[in-house]
Design a protein around this motif. Sequence first.
Motif, PDB file in Angstrom:
ATOM      1  N   ARG A 155     -37.267 -12.063   6.655  1.00  0.00           N
ATOM      2  CA  ARG A 155     -37.883 -11.523   7.867  1.00  0.00           C
ATOM      3  C   ARG A 155     -39.364 -11.888   7.875  1.00  0.00           C
ATOM      4  N   ALA A 156     -39.896 -12.069   9.064  1.00  0.00           N
ATOM      5  CA  ALA A 156     -41.273 -12.539   9.177  1.00  0.00           C
ATOM      6  C   ALA A 156     -41.885 -12.013  10.455  1.00  0.00           C
TER       7      ALA A 156
ATOM      8  N   ALA B  68     -33.070 -10.414  -1.679  1.00  0.00           N
ATOM      9  CA  ALA B  68     -31.753 -10.722  -2.226  1.00  0.00           C
ATOM     10  C   ALA B  68     -30.978  -9.411  -2.225  1.00  0.00           C
ATOM     11  N   GLU B  69     -30.062  -9.278  -1.285  1.00  0.00           N
ATOM     12  CA  GLU B  69     -29.441  -7.991  -1.023  1.00  0.00           C
ATOM     13  C   GLU B  69     -28.180  -7.797  -1.853  1.00  0.00           C
ATOM     14  N   PRO B  70     -27.748  -6.532  -2.008  1.00  0.00           N
ATOM     15  CA  PRO B  70     -26.585  -6.249  -2.868  1.00  0.00           C
ATOM     16  C   PRO B  70     -25.333  -7.010  -2.477  1.00  0.00           C
ATOM     17  N   GLY B  71     -25.168  -7.308  -1.183  1.00  0.00           N
ATOM     18  CA  GLY B  71     -23.957  -8.004  -0.758  1.00  0.00           C
ATOM     19  C   GLY B  71     -23.921  -9.474  -1.116  1.00  0.00           C
ATOM     20  N   GLY B  72     -25.032 -10.036  -1.596  1.00  0.00           N
ATOM     21  CA  GLY B  72     -25.033 -11.432  -2.026  1.00  0.00           C
ATOM     22  C   GLY B  72     -25.877 -12.341  -1.171  1.00  0.00           C
ATOM     23  N   ALA B  73     -26.083 -11.996   0.089  1.00  0.00           N
ATOM     24  CA  ALA B  73     -26.890 -12.851   0.962  1.00  0.00           C
ATOM     25  C   ALA B  73     -28.371 -12.617   0.710  1.00  0.00           C
TER      26      ALA B  73
ATOM     27  N   LEU C 141     -34.448 -16.271  -6.887  1.00  0.00           N
ATOM     28  CA  LEU C 141     -34.382 -14.857  -6.540  1.00  0.00           C
ATOM     29  C   LEU C 141     -32.920 -14.417  -6.569  1.00  0.00           C
ATOM     30  N   THR C 142     -32.569 -13.688  -7.608  1.00  0.00           N
ATOM     31  CA  THR C 142     -31.183 -13.205  -7.719  1.00  0.00           C
ATOM     32  C   THR C 142     -31.031 -11.797  -7.169  1.00  0.00           C
ATOM     33  N   ARG C 143     -32.028 -10.942  -7.401  1.00  0.00           N
ATOM     34  CA  ARG C 143     -32.068  -9.618  -6.804  1.00  0.00           C
ATOM     35  C   ARG C 143     -33.527  -9.250  -6.579  1.00  0.00           C
ATOM     36  N   GLY C 144     -33.755  -8.375  -5.625  1.00  0.00           N
ATOM     37  CA  GLY C 144     -35.106  -7.909  -5.371  1.00  0.00           C
ATOM     38  C   GLY C 144     -35.747  -8.581  -4.184  1.00  0.00           C
ATOM     39  N   ARG C 145     -37.053  -8.416  -4.086  1.00  0.00           N
ATOM     40  CA  ARG C 145     -37.796  -8.884  -2.915  1.00  0.00           C
ATOM     41  C   ARG C 145     -38.934  -9.806  -3.330  1.00  0.00           C
ATOM     42  N   PHE C 146     -39.104 -10.859  -2.537  1.00  0.00           N
ATOM     43  CA  PHE C 146     -40.254 -11.747  -2.647  1.00  0.00           C
ATOM     44  C   PHE C 146     -41.003 -11.661  -1.322  1.00  0.00           C
ATOM     45  N   GLU C 147     -42.324 -11.533  -1.384  1.00  0.00           N
ATOM     46  CA  GLU C 147     -43.094 -11.439  -0.155  1.00  0.00           C
ATOM     47  C   GLU C 147     -44.410 -12.192  -0.307  1.00  0.00           C
ATOM     48  N   MET C 148     -44.844 -12.818   0.776  1.00  0.00           N
ATOM     49  CA  MET C 148     -46.153 -13.454   0.827  1.00  0.00           C
ATOM     50  C   MET C 148     -46.784 -13.108   2.168  1.00  0.00           C
ATOM     51  N   ALA C 149     -48.108 -13.139   2.208  1.00  0.00           N
ATOM     52  CA  ALA C 149     -48.792 -12.671   3.402  1.00  0.00           C
ATOM     53  C   ALA C 149     -50.230 -13.151   3.406  1.00  0.00           C
TER      54      ALA C 149
ATOM     55  N   ARG D 212     -31.421   1.115  10.062  1.00  0.00           N
ATOM     56  CA  ARG D 212     -31.429   0.423   8.769  1.00  0.00           C
ATOM     57  C   ARG D 212     -32.484   1.095   7.876  1.00  0.00           C
ATOM     58  N   PRO D 213     -32.174   2.228   7.295  1.00  0.00           N
ATOM     59  CA  PRO D 213     -33.203   3.011   6.604  1.00  0.00           C
ATOM     60  C   PRO D 213     -33.517   2.577   5.188  1.00  0.00           C
ATOM     61  N   PHE D 214     -32.642   1.782   4.533  1.00  0.00           N
ATOM     62  CA  PHE D 214     -32.801   1.543   3.103  1.00  0.00           C
ATOM     63  C   PHE D 214     -33.164   0.102   2.729  1.00  0.00           C
ATOM     64  N   SER D 215     -32.610  -0.887   3.406  1.00  0.00           N
ATOM     65  CA  SER D 215     -32.723  -2.276   2.958  1.00  0.00           C
ATOM     66  C   SER D 215     -33.899  -3.025   3.562  1.00  0.00           C
ATOM     67  N   GLY D 216     -34.678  -2.350   4.379  1.00  0.00           N
ATOM     68  CA  GLY D 216     -35.822  -3.023   4.982  1.00  0.00           C
ATOM     69  C   GLY D 216     -35.615  -3.260   6.458  1.00  0.00           C
TER      70      GLY D 216
END
Length: 700
Positions: free
Chosen positions: A243-244, A234-239, A180-188, A69-73
């Motif tokens: 991950r944690a 929020a991935e291109p396919g819609g889902a 979140l419609t597209r992109g990434r949200f992260e907290m840490a 899985r090289p591109f989506s994380g």
Amino acid sequence: MSSYDRWLLRTENTTYAVRIAGEGRWAELASWGPHGTETGPSPFAVPHRTHFVTPADAAPAEYLPHGLRPFSGADLVVRRPGRERGTWWTFDSATQDGDRALRLTFADEEQGLRAALCYETVPGTDVILRWTELSCTGEEELRLERLDSAAVSIPVTDGARLTYLTGQWSQEFRRTQLELTRGRFEMASTQGVPGHAYAPWLAVQDAAEPAEGATPTYGVALEWSGNWHMAADAEPGGAVRIRAGRVPHEGAVRLAPGATLTTPRLACAFSPDGLDGLARVWHRYERRLSGERLERTRKVLYNSWEATGFDVDAAAQLELARTAADMGAELFVVDDGWFTGRHDETGGLGDWFPDPANFPDGFDHFIDEVRATGMDFGLWVEPEAVSPASRLYAEHPEWVYRIDGRPATLVREQLLLDLGRRDVQDFVVATLDRLLGDHAISYLKWDMNRPPTERGRPGGGPVEEQDLDAAHVAGYLRVLDHLRARHPHVTVEGCAGGGGRIEHATLARTDVVWPSDNTAPLDRLAIQYGYLHAHAPHTMSSWVTDSPGVFDPRPRSLAFRFVTAMAGVLGIGADIRHWSAGQRAEAARWVSRYKEIRDVVHRGEVRLLGSPADATCGVQYDEQDGARTVVTAWNTGRLDGAPLVPGRAARLRLRGLDPAARYTDERTGTVHGGAHLLHYGLPFAWTAQYDAELVVLVRQ
């Protein structure tokens, strides 16, 4: 094995379906929801052809390494020293224990890595635990640069609504939402604890649906007491894919040949009933974590900190104790300042012996005097901390985190012990055994007031071979496990400058936790509102104090403060020596009422009625058999209606009652139909002096 073979995991009300896909290269989620949703096409179906991403990048994969899985994380990034970063594994085997547990194994023989994806349902709940076991099967060590616990895919139509808990010290657990419609949200957090800024907890809903009501709602919570991260894509396919996992302090973890590393558990929960329903799922799970200790009565405590601070004097403490006992308190806790050298923040930590100057007749005599009032005795400790002026630091400077040649940063005038060291753990264990064995102490408040800064261990081997965060967590949990086993009669409260270390590993080993150092009434109400979305009321210690608001200074009645604290585990922390006789009598009445209903509050089903942003809000607790319903209610906004002007009382619509039943209000004897309470609600005629209430409804 074909791509249509799958395994089902069943909780009390849900089914989680997993299958092997990608020609045996990964596991993916087929469905997750109420029983029966596994029948039919997968909501995650994607076209067989993808553009500019690999099929694995578009898949609702349960766990995939960089390489596949090289591109989506990726969820796992592994490197061999001097070699490429990347893993290309294939499915090896599956082991299933009915519909309660599952283990899927993948292997990359070339790299020398075996990974087991582990699943386990929690009986009596709608929670599934997930974790990963990573084994080095080759002759070369592996370096794990990312080692998440699991990934979870959530089906949404046009973006997701994320609900999470944010804040800072004294403003923890603020419920926060974003779409979140597209992109990434992260907290840490990299503070060595979960931290005050974010809780390791996340809820996900379809943004097109309301937050409450019959809305499918998914949640995850990471069981880890150290550094962590959680990301939503929020991935291109819609889902939306969550991950944690934990975050190694050193940036990577070395895995030696023949060694196995187990990641922290990720608890995954589902409810069809919105955020409120998801909260009840988490509450049931945490009641199960408490086990038989849930049946232990959580006593009304008095804590002396806000009354005396560091000025701990036996005579003043006994004056507080006798007054607290007269009001019905069952436990007296002496906070910071009881031990040698502790006159202010600059000294004493690490030298855990009662100061003879504070207790001229002896510490045990003082405890006996407290217990003679009918109360149990408790003590505050901060076992991970050390003062530079202490005897402990003079004897063992090597026990603190430090980096050779670099200055040490003082936070709150103190340093942090390296609890990952076995000798430090043994010192803490021996110290607590001595205190609890030599003195009649039945309650221990474990505090932690500073994050690790210069986090190094000189002499502990090469830095790249250390995993200091995991070692500290293991030491912390080892000590808590020892307390449970050696001193089962002792109630343990967890605290880290308030709510800085609250997650399931801590909650499984403590009896209560301290959500925040902020005890101001309206501030605290907002903190507790967020807390109850993720955690159960029997774990939530809350005090009545004299503190003015930090973020909302509006004055509130003593009743408001008591009803707020009674929404969890009641405590008192005010300087009650200065309360009037009327205030003490009112406090005694509230304490008495609380004792009558605390079993419902701690073990009942919870419904959050509105929020502190509403003029009237409340929390509803339903006894397991439905015999009693307890409602804590507050007026937080402007007065609206009688008696100021002609108008109607404010109302809180209750939920989950039997519409055909009749309910008697113990306050007034008024009988309400269940349908009436569900449709019209429970009335409250607020005034400037009447701003909170506790209502007990008895089902006829």
